[in-house]
Design a protein around this motif. Structure first.
Motif, PDB file in Angstrom:
ATOM      1  N   ASP A   1       0.862  -1.232  -0.059  1.00 24.39           N
ATOM      2  CA  ASP A   1       0.141  -0.022   0.100  1.00 24.39           C
ATOM      3  C   ASP A   1       0.805   1.280  -0.023  1.00 24.39           C
ATOM      4  N   ASP A   2       2.228   1.301   0.449  1.00 25.48           N
ATOM      5  CA  ASP A   2       3.113   2.233   0.440  1.00 25.48           C
ATOM      6  C   ASP A   2       3.190   2.908  -0.873  1.00 25.48           C
ATOM      7  N   THR A   3       3.214   2.050  -2.014  1.00 27.82           N
ATOM      8  CA  THR A   3       3.260   2.685  -3.320  1.00 27.82           C
ATOM      9  C   THR A   3       2.266   3.279  -3.994  1.00 27.82           C
ATOM     10  N   THR A   4       1.040   3.104  -3.221  1.00 27.82           N
ATOM     11  CA  THR A   4      -0.320   3.677  -3.989  1.00 27.82           C
ATOM     12  C   THR A   4      -1.024   4.762  -3.177  1.00 27.82           C
ATOM     13  N   SER A   5      -0.337   4.943  -1.917  1.00 27.66           N
ATOM     14  CA  SER A   5      -1.295   5.988  -1.172  1.00 27.66           C
ATOM     15  C   SER A   5      -0.282   6.475  -0.131  1.00 27.66           C
ATOM     16  N   THR A   6      -0.533   7.562   0.400  1.00 26.09           N
ATOM     17  CA  THR A   6       0.155   8.094   1.640  1.00 26.09           C
ATOM     18  C   THR A   6      -0.338   7.527   2.946  1.00 26.09           C
ATOM     19  N   VAL A   7       0.301   6.405   3.625  1.00 28.56           N
ATOM     20  CA  VAL A   7      -0.071   5.831   4.536  1.00 28.56           C
ATOM     21  C   VAL A   7       1.071   5.924   5.739  1.00 28.56           C
ATOM     22  N   VAL A   8       2.209   6.387   5.388  1.00 30.97           N
ATOM     23  CA  VAL A   8       3.194   6.759   6.181  1.00 30.97           C
ATOM     24  C   VAL A   8       3.351   8.053   6.822  1.00 30.97           C
ATOM     25  N   PHE A   9       3.373   8.530   8.091  1.00 24.41           N
ATOM     26  CA  PHE A   9       3.430   9.998   8.267  1.00 24.41           C
ATOM     27  C   PHE A   9       4.672  10.168   9.132  1.00 24.41           C
ATOM     28  N   THR A  10       5.240  11.380   9.033  1.00 21.86           N
ATOM     29  CA  THR A  10       6.224  11.650   9.737  1.00 21.86           C
ATOM     30  C   THR A  10       6.186  12.713  10.801  1.00 21.86           C
ATOM     31  N   CYS A  11       6.877  12.576  11.901  1.00 22.25           N
ATOM     32  CA  CYS A  11       7.060  13.720  12.738  1.00 22.25           C
ATOM     33  C   CYS A  11       8.580  13.986  13.240  1.00 22.25           C
ATOM     34  N   PRO A  12       8.851  15.020  13.803  1.00 25.97           N
ATOM     35  CA  PRO A  12      10.174  15.442  14.285  1.00 25.97           C
ATOM     36  C   PRO A  12      10.479  14.497  15.354  1.00 25.97           C
ATOM     37  N   GLY A  13      11.858  13.955  15.364  1.00 25.03           N
ATOM     38  CA  GLY A  13      12.308  12.954  16.578  1.00 25.03           C
ATOM     39  C   GLY A  13      12.367  13.811  17.616  1.00 25.03           C
ATOM     40  N   GLY A  14      11.687  13.161  18.956  1.00 24.30           N
ATOM     41  CA  GLY A  14      11.368  13.676  19.993  1.00 24.30           C
ATOM     42  C   GLY A  14       9.857  13.818  20.272  1.00 24.30           C
TER      43      GLY A  14
END
Length: 229
Positions: A207-220
């Motif tokens: 699914d990571d190749t077809t849609s945005t399902v991984v989200f990021t935040c700053p470390g900490g």
């Protein structure tokens, strides 16, 4: 991240970034809360597990640089005084204090801390199926959370129904079409069932190749995981 299958792109980022995770960042706090009208046995790797009645929380500190982290709810559990027993969903080898990942079906909050560019990577995955609704959100200083709150158990296709939950088709059929064992596969009607109800969650291993399902935040960043939000 459904480490065994779903995180093809993210796993590479984690492995690449292991040597660059800062050692000076303090542990991240995960506030794990049960809002379900029934007990759940919260599970975390790393972390262990404990019973949470409705309204109870479990503060869990996770070391900076942790990869392959998971939090999930177990349901229908019965443990003896030594911490041995079993659960209807999410069982982790019959132990109250989980040392390994749980058995499907279980809704997963997955994360890697202080990875590429010192970012945390977070997601909700249904690659191991669904047992309880979930919210996985930062409490500071990031403002993008993830939810999967649909009634997946109530709408689960007959072929995927399981006691206490709804299986992902890979768990049931174990074929390349659903499990992407060859490293490449496409959405299916059954994966689309999960995607339509929880568009921000992983619905199948690629699914990571077809849609945005991984989200990021700053470390900490600190996080909360809420069952039945």
């Amino acid at each position: 991240m459904s480490i065994h299958k779903s995180f093809s792109v993210l796993s590479i980022l984690w492995i690449t970034a292991l040597c660059f995770a800062p050692s000076t960042i303090s542990a991240a706090r995960f506030d794990i809360r049960n809002n379900c009208p029934f007990p759940v046995w919260a599970a975390a790797v790393p972390g262990g597990g404990r019973q949470l009645n409705q309204g109870e929380s479990w503060p869990l500190d996770v070391n900076a640089g942790t990869t392959g982290g998971r939090v999930w709810a177990r349901t229908g559990c019965n443990f003896d005084a030594s911490g041995h027993g079993s659960c209807q969903t999410g069982d982790c080898g019959g132990l109250l204090e989980c040392q390994a990942y749980g058995q499907p079906p279980n809704t997963l909050a997955e994360y890697g801390l202080n990875q590429f560019n010192n970012l945390d990577f977070i997601d909700i995955s249904l690659v191991d199926g669904f047992n309880v609704a979930m919210d996985f959100s930062p409490t500071s200083p990031c403002d993008r959370g993830i939810q999967c709150t649909a009634d997946i158990n109530g709408q689960c296709p007959n072929e995927l129904k399981a006691p206490g939950g709804c299986n992902n088709p890979c768990t049931v059929y174990k074929t390349d079409e659903y499990c992407c064992n060859s490293g490449s596969c496409q959405p299916t009607d059954l994966s689309r069932f999960f995607k339509q109800l929880c568009p921000d969650a992983y619905s199948y291993p690629k699914d990571d190749t077809t849609s945005t399902v991984v989200f990021t935040c700053p470390g900490g960043t600190n996080y909360r995981v809420v069952f039945c939000p």
